[in-house]
Design a protein around this motif. Structure first.
Motif, PDB file in Angstrom:
ATOM      1  N   ASP A   1       1.206   4.898  -0.146  1.00  0.00           N
ATOM      2  CA  ASP A   1       0.398   6.302   0.466  1.00  0.00           C
ATOM      3  C   ASP A   1       1.107   7.541  -0.137  1.00  0.00           C
ATOM      4  O   ASP A   1       2.302   7.870   0.417  1.00  0.00           O
ATOM      5  CB  ASP A   1       0.221   6.289   1.947  1.00  0.00           C
TER       6      ASP A   1
ATOM      7  N   THR B   1      -1.446  -1.548  -4.281  1.00  0.00           N
ATOM      8  CA  THR B   1      -2.587  -0.204  -4.287  1.00  0.00           C
ATOM      9  C   THR B   1      -1.779   1.108  -3.780  1.00  0.00           C
ATOM     10  O   THR B   1      -0.837   1.037  -3.076  1.00  0.00           O
ATOM     11  CB  THR B   1      -3.654  -0.577  -3.542  1.00  0.00           C
TER      12      THR B   1
ATOM     13  N   ILE C   1     -10.626  10.689  -1.343  1.00  0.00           N
ATOM     14  CA  ILE C   1      -9.698   9.541  -1.121  1.00  0.00           C
ATOM     15  C   ILE C   1      -9.831   8.846  -2.608  1.00  0.00           C
ATOM     16  O   ILE C   1     -10.755   8.494  -3.316  1.00  0.00           O
ATOM     17  CB  ILE C   1     -10.093   8.681  -0.229  1.00  0.00           C
TER      18      ILE C   1
ATOM     19  N   GLU D   1      -7.973   5.737  -4.707  1.00  0.00           N
ATOM     20  CA  GLU D   1      -7.493   4.276  -4.523  1.00  0.00           C
ATOM     21  C   GLU D   1      -7.081   3.750  -5.835  1.00  0.00           C
ATOM     22  O   GLU D   1      -8.195   3.350  -6.448  1.00  0.00           O
ATOM     23  CB  GLU D   1      -8.150   3.293  -3.603  1.00  0.00           C
TER      24      GLU D   1
ATOM     25  N   ILE E   1      -4.914  11.382  -1.237  1.00  0.00           N
ATOM     26  CA  ILE E   1      -5.943  12.200  -0.800  1.00  0.00           C
ATOM     27  C   ILE E   1      -5.726  13.488  -1.771  1.00  0.00           C
ATOM     28  O   ILE E   1      -4.617  14.034  -1.664  1.00  0.00           O
ATOM     29  CB  ILE E   1      -6.095  12.521   0.486  1.00  0.00           C
TER      30      ILE E   1
ATOM     31  N   HIS F   1      -2.407   4.809  -2.583  1.00  0.00           N
ATOM     32  CA  HIS F   1      -3.468   5.560  -1.890  1.00  0.00           C
ATOM     33  C   HIS F   1      -3.005   7.209  -2.111  1.00  0.00           C
ATOM     34  O   HIS F   1      -1.887   7.328  -1.965  1.00  0.00           O
ATOM     35  CB  HIS F   1      -3.854   5.282  -0.407  1.00  0.00           C
TER      36      HIS F   1
ATOM     37  N   TYR G   1     -13.121   4.876  -8.425  1.00  0.00           N
ATOM     38  CA  TYR G   1     -11.572   4.810  -7.629  1.00  0.00           C
ATOM     39  C   TYR G   1     -11.581   5.854  -6.837  1.00  0.00           C
ATOM     40  O   TYR G   1     -10.743   6.089  -6.105  1.00  0.00           O
ATOM     41  CB  TYR G   1     -10.600   4.650  -8.479  1.00  0.00           C
TER      42      TYR G   1
ATOM     43  N   ASN H   1       0.940  -1.193  -0.117  1.00  0.00           N
ATOM     44  CA  ASN H   1      -0.007  -0.036  -0.102  1.00  0.00           C
ATOM     45  C   ASN H   1       0.861   1.211  -0.034  1.00  0.00           C
ATOM     46  O   ASN H   1       1.469   1.391   1.039  1.00  0.00           O
ATOM     47  CB  ASN H   1      -0.784   0.163   1.287  1.00  0.00           C
TER      48      ASN H   1
END
Length: 1697
Positions: free
Chosen positions: A866, A964, A945, A947, A968, A966, A938, A864
């Motif tokens: 971010d 994935t 958000i 993804e 914002i 991520h 998505y 993940n």
């Protein structure tokens, strides 16, 4: 002018201390310099000067450094050859230098003195010349004026001549003195120059020494420079060596790095072989998870359907229940109606009967509930009694066990198990029937578990009733069967517990035992009654333990049977005084093993100690606990004793081994440590847990319920019963069968139901004991059934044990166990292991091992990624690392979903990852504003958000790895509201502020700043720079200050940290007013309440020309220029503003300015004072009402004293409540209105003083507008005839801080005004003013100066005031005029001032008297009284305090009588107003009242009494009315006459002496005797008649005589008085005419007799006429008066004499 000259010796004496001090300072300074230089010299002169550097460094340097060192040493050697100056030479040189300097300074001073004396001499000579010239001029003028004869000018010039001569003489004397002084100074200067010549050689020598010293300093500096060069060369060599070492280290690092890369390549190659297997395992795992998910969904669907059917059935049952409740209610209603009809038929009261019926039903229900509660309570009490009996029985048993006979055998196993069963029943009965623990069982073991649970429930519910029935019968049987020794093995199996041996039955031994018991009982009674004493030393009682043992506990650890152990303890006396102790004994069950050796020490002082030896002989391998008991003077105490046998204490360092994720085919090993911290060793064995043949897996090929996780413990710790080591095992297990999950759930629920609802059938005690005994075998059977059912295929063992699976672990040692993980199939793997021990006291230990097998060789460590918070149109990058376990190179392809291909990109898109290596991919993310539309599902628009799934495709194997991304996503906008600002009209002397709200629309903090601001704009706070938090709004102040008159239009630019720009449009019009203020902001100092602060400022008119090319002209924007001329202004102060501007209106001419005074006087608000006054009045009224209420309550309580305490408390509570309500009503009803209070009332003043004391300060800002208009203001019409533009308005800002005063007035309700009121002129009155310091600091007071010529005087000031201190000022008022006076007295402190306003009215006292200057009391018979009344009125506005004084009663009258008698002086010189006085010493005149007060406008009556005691015609006195004891306001002359007989003659001029003679008068009897002999006239009266000649109509001369008769009580019966004149013919011949020659006068009447005269023809004017006649009076006696008629003629123009 005069100059005082000192001699040389005196001057040296005067300057000697200062010269010595300067000399000391110079010596110290020079000595310091010498020391510093000497230290430098010593450091430089060290042998081998250059060798003091770094020895190691110098050795490492090459040949170049060696050569440089040699050269430096050679140079240093040359320098050392120079002869250094000695310390004594240096000091001599410094002393010589200082002396020469002092000599030069003295020479310069003398030269300066000579120069000054010469200047003074020249000035004096000039002055003498000027005076000589003036003198010559005056001589010339004197000659001129003498010739002219002007005496006044001549005298003036002569005086001037004398003055000039005097000044000339003084100047000549002064010239002589100066010349003498000059000669002396010259002589001294010549002496000094001679001395300088003597020291010239020394001066030259000093110069040479200084040059030599300077050369030495230069040589030393050269040496130091050479040293520095050598050190620099050494540093360069060191730097080169360090660089070589760094290059070598870099080469070594590169070689190591190459080796590491080669190793990494080899590792990658090894991992390639596992890639295919790993991918296959992952696919299989995914397929199994899908199957599992489908099964889970099916189960959930079935559960929902079952829930639906149950809801339907429950709804039907509920409906049935509701119908049944309705039917029952209807039936009850029918019964009630029947009952009602029956009662009506009988004629009874329906309501009453129904109510009684309902009450009866309720009573029956309550009775039934009470019976059930009583029954349950009885059961609880019985169970409590049984528990207490059991505990008592247990204590007795433990005590009796030690007295039993020791044996080698053991009790039978059946007896022991029966005892354990009974103890288990006791413990079980302590809990309620429903509190039995429940357990999960397998289907095969459900019945057994249910039976056990039911039996336990039956016993727990049934035992209390059984005990009640069988307590009497079964008690002895239980005592026989359940007795157990504390230490098993000491009793024999065949020994009967209740048989007594023959020795014990011996009567002698029994008697001895009884005696011992009695003696012990007596001693215990003595101890309990009076042997213990409290220790009280110095008033303190000793509490707590009096003896302490060291150690505090006697502990024998890890003992062996048969050995002997000894320990020594120390007892310390911790009491306050002398104490003793003795051994009482030890616990009964320790007597066979413990022996004490203790020698009593006797009395022990405080802090002393004694020793005790404890010996332990263990015979059994059991843990023992007890205590050693002692007795002291203050009571008993004990020391605990503990014996611990050897045991095993085993533990694991961890209970879970996590292998992590590994690729199929690898072998991983981990270790776990088994530690024994006990003193006893044992043998251990490691095996897989029961029910696990090998391991438990989370994945299989086709089983639907493969995911099983089991946490259980094979062996639960055994519970101890009593002190026996025997245990009973209750095992709890939890197992989920994969193929029979529904059956398991059903059986578990059935087990719960059986546990919760116990059966009513009773199970015998023996059967229950057999169940407990067979519990271990039953649990072993359960273990056989609780195995995990694996799939049909054989699964390889992946987690296994190492080589060490069993062995011996010694005391205080540890063993390491190896666990091996060999992943074979992808998925999660878990294995459970248990360690068993041969020692039965050691519990089995369990641990688990888990691991994960992976078949895909590629993985992303951070699955993940971010990116945190990102902004639109900004590029964000991150590095994605991909790891490979494969042993071959793999091709990877990176894909992003199509929706986000415009916004996200992975570079490179295709790459090759080496074997067992890592690969980095660059992730680029550039969000566009179209992201919400493109991303679709998505992107969440609410939370913002994003993804993004990213796929990594592995080349040929068609496998993929997902991760994935991520983020914002937020905007970077800044919003400015409003977008446009119009400042309007702004003068060049002020600044206009507008507020702007700046909002951050982003969820990230953003930096912002307004850049490129024009010079006339300012942005605050922080100059328009700052940081905005997410979604934060900040208000900014845009401050515009016009610098000239014009129209402004501009834009402000706000930039964010990403260089985005946001515009703000602004407009304004600059105005240049015709007038300006010298200060637009006035900051007053902190001003106390009721004090005044003043600040001056100017209103200036600088507009003198309309030429706008030379200077700025007043105008509005680009409008017309204001005209040049007088300009008017007006300040408009708000009504409630405590500011005064004087003058507020005025006119300023061009180029001029006007002074303005701004005063600030803070006060308390009138409304605030009134509200506080109302609150205080309300509280006072409430307090008064409460006092009255208490008085009434006390009267009531006195009358009702027989009431009980409970009723008194309730009545007091009611009274308190009622009183509070009453007080509230009183406050609400009697509360006065604030508008009705007067400012001079006491409540108003008290509230004002209270608020002033508690004033915390305030700060206020006021903006005062000043309107400006062109033209001259008219005083009559004001400013109405002028027109002003509002744009030219000036503004004055005032900052007004108000603080509480440091000093307040406490007297007169805190009034700051001292009003003396009306005070008489010349009279002094004093007032006392109490002041208090309410600040926390000590204050030093100062006072302003009152008018020295005024009437007010500060009599007693106060210098210092402590915090909270009260002191009194005394001020006096003495007016000297009839007017009002006012002054201000400032009490000054360091911070604030207190102003007192002092007022007073000087009043001139004035009175009006009803009589004139003379009050004649008339004729009175001697020894009688007569009174007269007069009135005095106060016509002033002042109450007058008066006092009446008589001269006859004056204290100075005795001194006045020592002067010359008044009859010896002329009548003009007589000042004696006191006439004849009484012989008896009493005052002739008396007055009432003699003192008092007359109010303003009122009057006072005074009564004067005349009481003579003898005859006299000259009774007189003077009455003075004195006001305030000082001022004589009125003087009245009192007169009166007294006769012995009631008749008198009055008129004319009496010829006798007005003052009585000092001769002794004859007594009354002798006078009467002489009456017959001598009839001479009693008194002579001269009657003068003056005839005026020359008048046109002649008028005769007229005179008058009065004959009176007095009314008297003494002569009440006497007749009237008769009078007659003799010698009438002669009188008529001489021209005299008498009106009444004879007559009678009645009592109390006065007869007037007129006499007239006309000159006869033969009368000569120059010869006065004198005729004598006798007037005879007849009353009680006969009296004759000789009347002398004197007549004369006077001229009409001549003044009368």
């Amino acid at each position: 002018m005069e100059e005082i000259n000192y001699s040389k010796e005196e001057e040296q004496k005067f300057l000697l201390p200062f010269l010595e001090e300067e000399e000391k300072e110079d010596k110290a300074h020079q000595f310091c310099n010498v020391e510093e230089r000497w230290e430098e010299y010593k450091l430089e002169e060290l042998p081998g000067g250059g060798k003091m550097g770094n020895k190691d460094t110098s050795e490492g340097v090459g040949g170049k450094s060696d050569s440089s060192m040699e050269s430096s040493e050679h140079c240093l050697g040359d320098v050392s050859n120079i002869q250094a100056m000695k310390y004594t030479d240096r000091m001599r040189m410094l002393t010589l230098q200082r002396n020469l300097k002092e000599l030069n300074d003295i020479a310069r001073e003398k030269e300066l003195g000579v120069q000054k004396a010469r200047d003074k001499l020249s000035t004096c000579q000039l002055q003498i010349g000027m005076l000589a010239k003036q003198l010559e001029y005056v001589d010339i003028e004197i000659e001129k004026e003498a010739a002219a004869g002007n005496v006044a000018a001549l005298s003036r010039l002569q005086a001037m001549h004398r003055r000039l001569c005097t000044e000339l003489e003084k100047e000549k004397d002064f010239e002589l003195k100066i010349s003498l002084t000059l000669k002396e100074n010259m002589l001294e200067m010549w002496h000094i120059e001679t001395e300088q010549g003597k020291h010239e050689i020394l001066h030259e020598q000093l110069k040479k020494d200084e040059e030599e010293l300077e050369m030495q300093y230069q040589e030393r500096a050269k040496v130091r420079i050479r040293k520095e060069k050598i050190a620099a060369l050494q540093a360069e060599e060191n730097q080169r060596s360090r660089e070589k070492k760094e290059e070598e280290a870099q080469k070594e690092y590169e070689e190591k790095h190459k080796k590491m890369l080669e190793d990494a390549k080899r590792n990658r190659e090894k991992a390639v072989s596992f890639l295919r297997k790993s991918m296959a395992r992952i696919h299989e795992k995914n397929a199994k998870e899908d199957v599992k998910t489908q099964e889970h969904m099916e189960r959930r669907i079935q559960a929902v359907l079952s829930l639906k059917t149950s809801i339907t059935s429950n709804r039907e049952r509920l409906q049935t229940l509701q119908v049944w409740n309705k039917a029952m209610a209807f039936e009850a209603k029918k019964q009630e109606m029947k009952m009602r009809d029956a009662i009506l038929a009988e004629g009874g009261n329906v309501a009453k009967e129904i109510f009684l019926h309902k009450r009866l039903l309720e009573y029956e229900k309550e009775k039934q509930a009470f019976r059930e509660q009583q029954k349950s309570r009885k059961i609880e009490i019985v169970s409590q009694i049984l528990r207490e009996k059991a505990s008592i029985h247990k204590r007795k048993k433990s005590q009796s066990c030690t007295k039993a006979i020791k044996g080698d055998g053991k009790l039978e196993s059946s007896l022991r198990w029966r005892m354990k069963t009974w103890q288990y029943i006791e413990k079980t009965c302590k809990h309620s029937a429903g509190a039995v623990s429940q357990s999960w069982c397998s289907p095969s073991a459900c019945s057994a578990a249910g039976e056990r649970t039911a039996s336990v429930g039956e016993i727990s519910e049934k035992i209390p009733h059984d005990v009640l029935c069988e307590s009497g019968e079964g008690e002895t049987e239980r005592d026989k069967t359940l007795v157990e020794p504390e230490f098993p093995g000491l009793w024999s199996q065949e020994h009967d517990l209740h048989k007594i041996s023959k020795e014990e039955m011996d009567p002698k031994q029994l008697a001895t035992r009884e005696e011992k018991k009695e003696t012990f009982g007596k001693k215990m009674e003595e101890f309990q009654t009076g042997i213990f004493h409290k220790q009280i030393v110095s008033g303190r009682e000793c509490k707590g333990r009096t003896f302490y043992s060291k150690p505090s506990c006697i502990h024998f650890k890890d003992f062996d049977v048969g050995q002997i152990y000894k320990k020594k303890i120390v007892l310390i006396n911790a009491s306050y005084s002398v104490n003793f102790c003795r051994l009482v004994g030890i616990s009964e069950w320790l007597k066979d093993f413990i022996s004490i050796c203790f020698d009593p020490p006797g009395k022990m002082s405080s802090g002393m100690s004694c020793e005790i030896v404890v010996t332990f002989k263990p015979m059994i391998n059991e843990t023992l606990e007890g205590e050693v008991m002692f007795m002291a003077q203050t009571g008993s105490f004990s020391v605990p004793l503990k014996c611990t046998a050897k045991r095993c204490i085993l533990a694991l360092d961890k209970e879970l081994i996590d292998f992590g994720s590994h690729v199929v085919g690898e072998t991983i090993s981990r270790t776990i440590s088994l530690t024994n911290s006990g003193a006893l060793g044992t043998r251990f064995k490691v095996q897989t847990s029961a029910g696990d043949s090998s391991t438990c897996r989370a994945t299989a090929k086709s089983s639907p319920g493969r995911m099983v996780t089991r946490h259980f413990s094979d062996c639960v710790p055994e519970k101890e019963v009593g002190t026996s080591p025997e245990t009973s095992v209750v095992e709890k297990k939890e197992q989920i069968c994969p193929d029979h999950s529904e059956e398991m759930t059903y059986s578990a629920a059935q087990g719960e139901q059986q546990g919760a609802e116990p059966n009513l059938s009773c199970t015998p005690t023996g059967q229950f004991g057999e169940d407990v005994l067979n519990s271990r075998s039953a649990l072993d059977t359960d273990n056989a059934h609780n195995l995990v059912e694996l799939a049909a295929e054989e699964t390889p063992v992946e987690i296994m044990l190492g080589k060490v699976t069993e062995g011996e672990i010694g005391p205080f040692s540890s063993v390491k166990l190896q666990i091996i993980f060999v992943p074979a199939i992808p998925g999660d793997v878990r294995a459970e292991f248990v360690i068993m021990f041969d020692n039965p006291d050691c519990k089995p230990l369990c641990f688990s091992a888990i691991g994960v097998s992976i078949d895909v060789p590629i993985w992303v460590p951070n699955s993940n990624i971010d990116l945190k918070i990102c902004m639109y149109d900004r590029l964000y990058q991150d590095c994605v690392v991909v790891q490979s376990r494969a042993k071959t190179t793999l091709r990877l392809k990176f894909e992003v979903c199509k929706e986000l291909s415009k916004h996200m990109e992975l570079l490179p898109r295709t790459g090759y990852i080496q074997a067992q290596s890592s690969f980095s991919v660059q992730l680029k993310f550039l969000p566009r504003h179209s992201l919400p539309e493109d991303a679709g599902s998505y992107f969440n628009e609410e939370t913002r958000i994003l993804e993004v799934p990213v796929t990594i495709l592995i080349g040929d194997k068609a496998k993929k790895v997902n991760f994935t991304v991520h983020a914002i996503v937020t905007t970077s906008d800044l919003e400015i509201s409003p977008a446009q600002i119009n400042f309007g009209y702004c003068t060049i002397y002020e600044a206009v502020q507008a507020n702007v709200k700046l909002t951050n629309k982003s969820i990230l903090p953003q930096e912002f700043g307004f850049v490129g601001l024009p010079e006339f704009v300012e942005i605050q706070p922080n100059d328009g720079l700052g940081i905005l938090l997410p979604l934060e709004s900040l208000t900014l102040d845009i401050i515009f200050k016009a610098n000239k008159a014009k129209e402004y239009s501009f834009e402000l630019t706000c930039k964010s940290e990403i260089n985005r720009q946001f515009k703000l449009s602004c407009k304004a019009v600059g105005v240049h007013p015709p007038l300006e203020l010298s200060h637009s902001l006035v900051r007053f100092a902190a001003t106390a309440l009721n004090c005044v602060s003043t600040a001056p400022l100017y209103v200036m008119n600088s507009h003198v020309s309309v030429n706008h090319f030379t200077h700025a002209v007043p105008r509005i924007g680009k409008g017309e220029v204001a005209p040049v001329g007088p300009t008017s202004f007006e300040f408009c102060v708000p009504e409630d503003c405590p500011v005064t501007i004087t003058p507020s209106v005025g006119t300023v001419l061009p180029g001029k300015k006007s002074l303005i005074q701004v005063s600030f006087r803070p006060t308390l608000s009138d409304q605030l004072i009134r509200e506080e006054a109302v609150r205080r009045l309300c509280r006072a009224a409430a307090a008064g009402a409460e006092i009255q209420k208490r008085k009434r309550d006390e009267k009531r309580e006195g009358k009702k004293s027989s009431i009980s305490m409970t009723r008194q408390q309730s009545s007091r509570q009611l009274v308190r409540d009622g009183g509070s309500k009453y007080l509230t009503s009183v406050c609400s009803s009697e509360q006065p209105k604030s508008e009705e209070l007067k400012p001079d009332s006491d409540a108003y003043m008290a509230a004002q003083a209270f608020l002033m004391r508690n004033f915390s300060g305030r700060f206020e800002k006021y903006i005062i507008p000043c309107f400006v208009a062109s033209g001259h203001i008219d005083e009559k019409k004001g400013s109405e005839n002028l027109s002003c533009s509002p744009f030219n308005t000036l503004y004055l800002e005032l900052h007004c801080p108000a603080v509480a005063p440091s000093v307040v007035v406490t007297s007169d309700n805190g009034k700051n005004t001292v009003n003396f009121g009306d005070v008489a002129v010349g009279h002094r009155t004093m007032k006392r003013i109490a002041i208090q310091n309410i600040s926390p600091e000590k204050l030093e007071l100062g006072f302003s100066v009152l008018n020295p010529n005024g009437p007010f005087l500060l009599v007693r000031p106060v210098g210092m005031l402590e915090p909270g201190e009260n002191k009194t000022l005394v001020i006096s008022f003495c007016p000297n005029e009839n007017k009002r006076f006012f002054e201000m007295l400032d009490i000054e402190t360091a911070k604030t001032n207190l102003t007192l306003s002092i007022t007073g009215h000087g009043v001139m006292p004035s009175i009006v008297c009803s009589v004139g200057e003379v009050l004649n009391m008339g004729y009175v018979v001697a020894r009688e009284k007569v009174t007269s009344t007069f009135k005095m009125q106060n016509t002033s506005t002042l109450t007058l305090r008066y006092s009446i004084q008589l001269d006859s009663l004056s204290s100075t009258r005795d001194k006045d009588q020592q002067r010359i008698p008044s009859f010896l002086t002329s009548s003009l010189q007589r000042t004696e107003f006191v006439g004849t006085q009484n012989y008896n010493g009493l005052s002739v005149f008396s007055i009432f009242p003699t003192e008092g007060e007359i109010a303003a406008g009122k009057s006072q009556d005074f009564i004067v009494t005349f009481s003579p005691d003898h005859e006299s015609l000259y009774y007189s006195d003077r009455l003075k009315v004195v006001l305030f004891g000082k001022e004589i306001a009125q003087v009245i002359h009192l007169r009166g006459a007294a006769r012995d007989h009631p008749m008198f003659v009055e008129g004319g001029i009496p010829l006798d002496v007005p003052v009585e003679s000092l001769a002794v008068t004859l007594p009354t009897s002798s006078q009467e005797a002489l009456k017959g002999e001598l009839q001479e006239p009693v008194k002579s009266v001269l009657l003068i008649l003056e005839y005026v000649e020359g008048e046109c109509s002649p008028v005769p001369a007229v005179a008058e005589l009065k004959v009176g008769s007095m009314q008297s009580a003494q002569f009440a019966s006497k007749k009237n008085v008769e009078f007659s004149f003799d010698s009438l013919p002669l009188l008529q011949q001489k021209g005299f005419t008498i009106d009444s020659v004879k007559g009678t006068v009645e009592r109390g009447q006065v007869k007037r007799i007129g006499v007239s005269w006309v000159p006869p023809a033969d009368f000569r004017a120059d010869d006065p006429l004198l005729v004598t006649a006798l007037l005879t009076l007849k009353g009680d006696v006969k009296e004759t008066y000789r009347i002398l008629f004197m007549a004369k003629v006077v001229s009409a123009c001549a003044p009368p004499q």
